[in-house]
Scaffold this motif. Sequence first.
Motif, short mmCIF file in Angstrom:
data_model
loop_
_atom_site.label_atom_id
_atom_site.label_comp_id
_atom_site.label_asym_id
_atom_site.label_seq_id
_atom_site.Cartn_x
_atom_site.Cartn_y
_atom_site.Cartn_z
N LEU A 183 17.65 -22.08 -77.67
CA LEU A 183 18.95 -21.47 -77.46
C LEU A 183 18.85 -19.97 -77.15
N ALA A 184 17.88 -19.29 -77.76
CA ALA A 184 17.72 -17.85 -77.53
C ALA A 184 17.07 -17.55 -76.19
N HIS A 185 16.37 -18.52 -75.64
CA HIS A 185 15.66 -18.32 -74.38
C HIS A 185 16.60 -17.95 -73.25
N ASP A 186 17.78 -18.54 -73.23
CA ASP A 186 18.75 -18.26 -72.18
C ASP A 186 20.15 -18.22 -72.79
N PRO A 187 20.49 -17.14 -73.50
CA PRO A 187 21.77 -17.08 -74.22
C PRO A 187 22.96 -17.23 -73.27
N GLY A 188 23.95 -17.94 -73.76
CA GLY A 188 25.16 -18.15 -72.98
C GLY A 188 25.11 -19.38 -72.10
N ARG A 189 23.93 -19.96 -71.93
CA ARG A 189 23.81 -21.16 -71.10
C ARG A 189 24.10 -22.38 -71.94
N SER A 190 24.80 -23.32 -71.38
CA SER A 190 25.06 -24.59 -72.06
C SER A 190 23.90 -25.54 -71.83
N ASP A 191 23.42 -26.14 -72.89
CA ASP A 191 22.36 -27.13 -72.80
C ASP A 191 22.93 -28.49 -73.14
N SER A 192 22.47 -29.51 -72.46
CA SER A 192 22.93 -30.87 -72.74
C SER A 192 22.27 -31.40 -74.00
N VAL A 193 22.86 -32.43 -74.54
CA VAL A 193 22.27 -33.10 -75.71
C VAL A 193 20.86 -33.57 -75.36
N ALA A 194 20.69 -34.11 -74.17
CA ALA A 194 19.37 -34.61 -73.75
C ALA A 194 18.33 -33.49 -73.71
N THR A 195 18.72 -32.33 -73.19
CA THR A 195 17.80 -31.19 -73.11
C THR A 195 17.38 -30.71 -74.50
N LEU A 196 18.36 -30.58 -75.39
CA LEU A 196 18.05 -30.12 -76.74
C LEU A 196 17.26 -31.16 -77.52
N THR A 197 17.60 -32.45 -77.32
CA THR A 197 16.86 -33.52 -77.99
C THR A 197 15.41 -33.50 -77.55
N ASP A 198 15.18 -33.32 -76.25
CA ASP A 198 13.81 -33.26 -75.75
C ASP A 198 13.08 -32.04 -76.31
N ALA A 199 13.76 -30.92 -76.45
CA ALA A 199 13.13 -29.71 -77.01
C ALA A 199 12.70 -29.91 -78.46
N LEU A 200 13.45 -30.73 -79.20
CA LEU A 200 13.15 -30.93 -80.62
C LEU A 200 12.17 -32.07 -80.87
N TRP A 201 12.27 -33.15 -80.09
CA TRP A 201 11.46 -34.34 -80.38
C TRP A 201 10.58 -34.80 -79.23
N ASN A 202 10.53 -34.06 -78.14
CA ASN A 202 9.72 -34.43 -76.98
C ASN A 202 10.02 -35.85 -76.54
N GLU A 203 9.02 -36.67 -76.48
CA GLU A 203 9.17 -38.03 -75.94
C GLU A 203 9.59 -39.06 -76.97
N THR A 204 9.69 -38.70 -78.24
CA THR A 204 9.98 -39.69 -79.27
C THR A 204 11.17 -39.28 -80.14
N PRO A 205 12.37 -39.27 -79.57
CA PRO A 205 13.53 -38.93 -80.39
C PRO A 205 13.81 -40.02 -81.42
N PRO A 206 14.38 -39.65 -82.54
CA PRO A 206 14.69 -40.63 -83.58
C PRO A 206 15.90 -41.48 -83.17
N ASP A 207 16.08 -42.59 -83.86
CA ASP A 207 17.33 -43.34 -83.69
C ASP A 207 18.46 -42.41 -84.12
N GLY A 208 19.55 -42.44 -83.38
CA GLY A 208 20.66 -41.55 -83.71
C GLY A 208 20.34 -40.10 -83.42
N ALA A 209 19.61 -39.85 -82.33
CA ALA A 209 19.16 -38.49 -82.01
C ALA A 209 20.33 -37.51 -81.87
N ALA A 210 21.44 -37.96 -81.30
CA ALA A 210 22.59 -37.05 -81.13
C ALA A 210 23.12 -36.59 -82.49
#
Length: 79
Positions: free
Chosen positions: A35-62
């Motif tokens: 979020l700090a990398h580009d302040p003010g920019r909106s990130d999608s749930v998919a983008t943030l999920t990928d940033a946190l869990w890479n290729e293996t998001p948990p069930d109920g990732a959202a």
Amino acid sequence: MQLTVSILGPLQAHTHDGTPIPIGGARLRALLIRLAHDPGRSDSVATLTDALWNETPPDGAANALQSHITRQRRTLGTP
């Protein structure tokens, strides 16, 4: 609340008066960096999920992402 976030070198966050803010675990740190990398920019749930869990998001990732965002807001004192 105004914050300063340093992402080069060790991740650090400080209040406007220089008081350090503890960030928390690896996923909270990854979220803050993303979020700090580009302040003010909106990130999608998919983008943030990928940033946190890479290729293996948990069930109920959202829902897990929302929980991390809520925790991060509490930690940083932001709305």
